[in-house]
Design a protein around this motif. Sequence first.
Motif, PDB file in Angstrom:
ATOM      1  N   ARG A 106    -137.285 -19.620  21.928  1.00 19.11           N
ATOM      2  CA  ARG A 106    -135.968 -19.646  22.573  1.00 19.11           C
ATOM      3  C   ARG A 106    -135.419 -18.233  22.679  1.00 19.11           C
ATOM      4  N   ARG A 107    -134.405 -18.099  23.494  1.00 17.36           N
ATOM      5  CA  ARG A 107    -133.752 -16.815  23.695  1.00 17.36           C
ATOM      6  C   ARG A 107    -133.074 -16.360  22.399  1.00 17.36           C
ATOM      7  N   ASP A 109    -130.266 -13.730  21.329  1.00 16.34           N
ATOM      8  CA  ASP A 109    -129.250 -12.811  21.818  1.00 16.34           C
ATOM      9  C   ASP A 109    -128.814 -11.859  20.715  1.00 16.34           C
ATOM     10  N   HIS A 116    -134.188  -7.079  24.058  1.00 17.28           N
ATOM     11  CA  HIS A 116    -133.967  -7.891  25.248  1.00 17.28           C
ATOM     12  C   HIS A 116    -134.917  -9.083  25.265  1.00 17.28           C
ATOM     13  N   ASN A 117    -134.621 -10.048  26.125  1.00 20.34           N
ATOM     14  CA  ASN A 117    -135.420 -11.254  26.288  1.00 20.34           C
ATOM     15  C   ASN A 117    -136.062 -11.252  27.670  1.00 20.34           C
ATOM     16  N   VAL A 126    -139.827 -17.260  25.308  1.00 21.82           N
ATOM     17  CA  VAL A 126    -139.463 -15.906  25.714  1.00 21.82           C
ATOM     18  C   VAL A 126    -140.238 -14.903  24.872  1.00 21.82           C
ATOM     19  N   VAL A 128    -139.292 -11.393  22.970  1.00 21.85           N
ATOM     20  CA  VAL A 128    -138.111 -10.655  22.539  1.00 21.85           C
ATOM     21  C   VAL A 128    -138.555  -9.315  21.961  1.00 21.85           C
TER      22      VAL A 128
END
Length: 287
Positions: A106-107, A109, A116-117, A126, A128
């Motif tokens: 998952r992303r 943040d 960044h993703n 994703v 990262v």
Amino acid sequence: EYLAFLLSGEAVTVDPHERLRPWDDERLAAAGLDRRHFPETSVLPGRVVGTVTPEIAAELGFSRHTRVVSGNVDAFAHWIGVDLAQKGRLCNIGGTSEGASLSWTRRIDDPQGRVHNIPSPFGDGVLVGGSMSNGGSVIDWMVRSLYPPGTALGDVMAQIERVPAGSEGLIALPYLLGERTPLHDPDARGVLFGIAPSHGRQHFARAMLEGVSLGLRWIIEILADLGAHTDEIVVTGGTSNSRTWNAIKANVTGKPVLVPEVSASGVLGAAVLARSRNRIARSPPAT
């Protein structure tokens, strides 16, 4: 894209991912760029752009039915080449600069914007992390600036191996070219701290490699603080051929460092894209 155009005569834009289309109308307008200067057609990686032109077929000895397949961004191709689909695997690309990208579901943040993703080329999930500005360029600088002309890189690495871990108290910030992840500061510059009379150029050289490796560890620690764990590191690119530096990265990060049989994983990833497309589309008979 340019090579595909030369080979096939077809002008296309290659979008790295279906969720990452850098030249859509909105972005072109925001950048003040004219849509007329861009190809009308965009394709995803691993798509048949066309076939080689008769001129290219004759010049290179290809069948005129030879397909031209769209490639990808270098980092994406590396990720495919090392099978970066496994959660918790981090790919460390080593060339002139370095990169660190963790496969995650998952992303993630980061309120501070340090990492960044990017959508995974394998579909779900994703990657990262981010790019680092200093890598193989540090080795080039060391050999050019610290050693006599003509010194072989292997001799430099042999000297580095004889220096104890920690470079006997010498610490380096290897920001010769500024730094991207996680500082994002183009004005950052290199520092050698703790120089003593006992230090020689081999200490400086090892400290610089340890400094880049500590930058990699810093990214891993940031990812851990954000809730993403790194289980293993797979290195790729030119610097992955250095057993000395791979060992330093393993010691500094405390993570297993995997070295693929094919260090040019970006080329391998591009071949995978081309091969997967050719397995789907049946080739016409050669002439």
